[in-house]
Design a protein around this motif. Structure first.
Motif, PDB file in Angstrom:
ATOM      1  N   GLN A  36      31.316  17.068  31.632  1.00 37.90           N
ATOM      2  CA  GLN A  36      30.410  18.193  31.492  1.00 37.90           C
ATOM      3  C   GLN A  36      29.270  17.875  30.524  1.00 37.90           C
ATOM      4  OE1 GLN A  36      33.743  18.333  31.234  1.00 37.90           O
ATOM      5  NE2 GLN A  36      34.314  19.501  33.025  1.00 37.90           N
ATOM      6  N   PRO A  37      28.098  18.436  30.793  1.00 43.37           N
ATOM      7  CA  PRO A  37      26.975  18.242  29.865  1.00 43.37           C
ATOM      8  C   PRO A  37      27.267  18.871  28.498  1.00 43.37           C
ATOM      9  CG  PRO A  37      26.275  19.371  31.886  1.00 43.37           C
ATOM     10  CD  PRO A  37      27.758  19.242  31.936  1.00 43.37           C
ATOM     11  N   GLY A  38      26.691  18.302  27.470  1.00 44.03           N
ATOM     12  CA  GLY A  38      26.801  18.878  26.134  1.00 44.03           C
ATOM     13  C   GLY A  38      27.964  18.374  25.311  1.00 44.03           C
ATOM     14  N   PHE A  68      31.278  19.828  21.207  1.00 45.94           N
ATOM     15  CA  PHE A  68      30.106  20.175  22.009  1.00 45.94           C
ATOM     16  C   PHE A  68      28.885  20.294  21.116  1.00 45.94           C
ATOM     17  CE2 PHE A  68      33.719  21.750  24.391  1.00 45.94           C
ATOM     18  CZ  PHE A  68      33.413  21.352  25.681  1.00 45.94           C
ATOM     19  N   ALA A  73      27.092  25.069  25.267  1.00 49.24           N
ATOM     20  CA  ALA A  73      27.662  23.970  26.051  1.00 49.24           C
ATOM     21  C   ALA A  73      29.162  24.183  26.257  1.00 49.24           C
ATOM     22  CB  ALA A  73      27.393  22.631  25.375  1.00 49.24           C
ATOM     23  N   TYR A  77      31.130  24.747  29.825  1.00 46.60           N
ATOM     24  CA  TYR A  77      32.296  23.911  30.127  1.00 46.60           C
ATOM     25  C   TYR A  77      33.455  24.754  30.643  1.00 46.60           C
ATOM     26  CZ  TYR A  77      36.671  21.628  28.544  1.00 46.60           C
ATOM     27  OH  TYR A  77      37.941  21.137  28.436  1.00 46.60           O
ATOM     28  N   ASP A  80      32.929  25.406  34.228  1.00 41.02           N
ATOM     29  CA  ASP A  80      32.609  24.252  35.062  1.00 41.02           C
ATOM     30  C   ASP A  80      33.701  24.041  36.120  1.00 41.02           C
ATOM     31  OD1 ASP A  80      30.761  21.570  34.895  1.00 41.02           O
ATOM     32  OD2 ASP A  80      32.787  21.132  35.621  1.00 41.02           O
TER      33      ASP A  80
END
Length: 104
Positions: A36-38, A68, A73, A77, A80
């Motif tokens: 996941q981003p972040g 994170f 973020a 998550y 996600d």
């Protein structure tokens, strides 16, 4: 000064804590929860058996540690699809899950 990062620590107690099932959960963490981003830090592993002091909480089998960039973020998550898939596939063997979130 920059905003604090969010540390997300999860400790899983398993119904079947055989070495194979413990490693299955660690592998699933690496597959589904490191994408996941972040995320600025990720780690997943097993209880360190050698550390057995009175202050050590030993009522778990697998620890997941994420940091994170910020709370946003972390919140993304949680929703996600890979995180949701991880839960759906792994929760059947969970006897307990404890989550500790802190700003660091």
């Amino acid at each position: 000064m920059s905003s604090p990062r969010l540390a997300h620590n999860v400790f899983f107690k398993l119904k079947d804590a055989s070495p194979e099932r413990v490693q299955e959960l660690v592998a699933a963490c690496h597959t589904y929860l490191n994408v996941q981003p972040g995320i600025v830090f990720f780690s997943a592993g097993v209880l360190c058996a050698e550390l057995d002091r009175e202050v050590n909480d030993r009522d778990w089998h697998v620890g997941l540690h994420l940091v994170f960039v910020d709370k946003a973020a972390h919140d993304a998550y949680q929703d996600d699809p890979t995180h949701v898939r991880f839960i759906d596939e792994m929760k059947g063997n969970w006897a307990g899950v404890r989550v500790f979130d802190s700003l660091v």
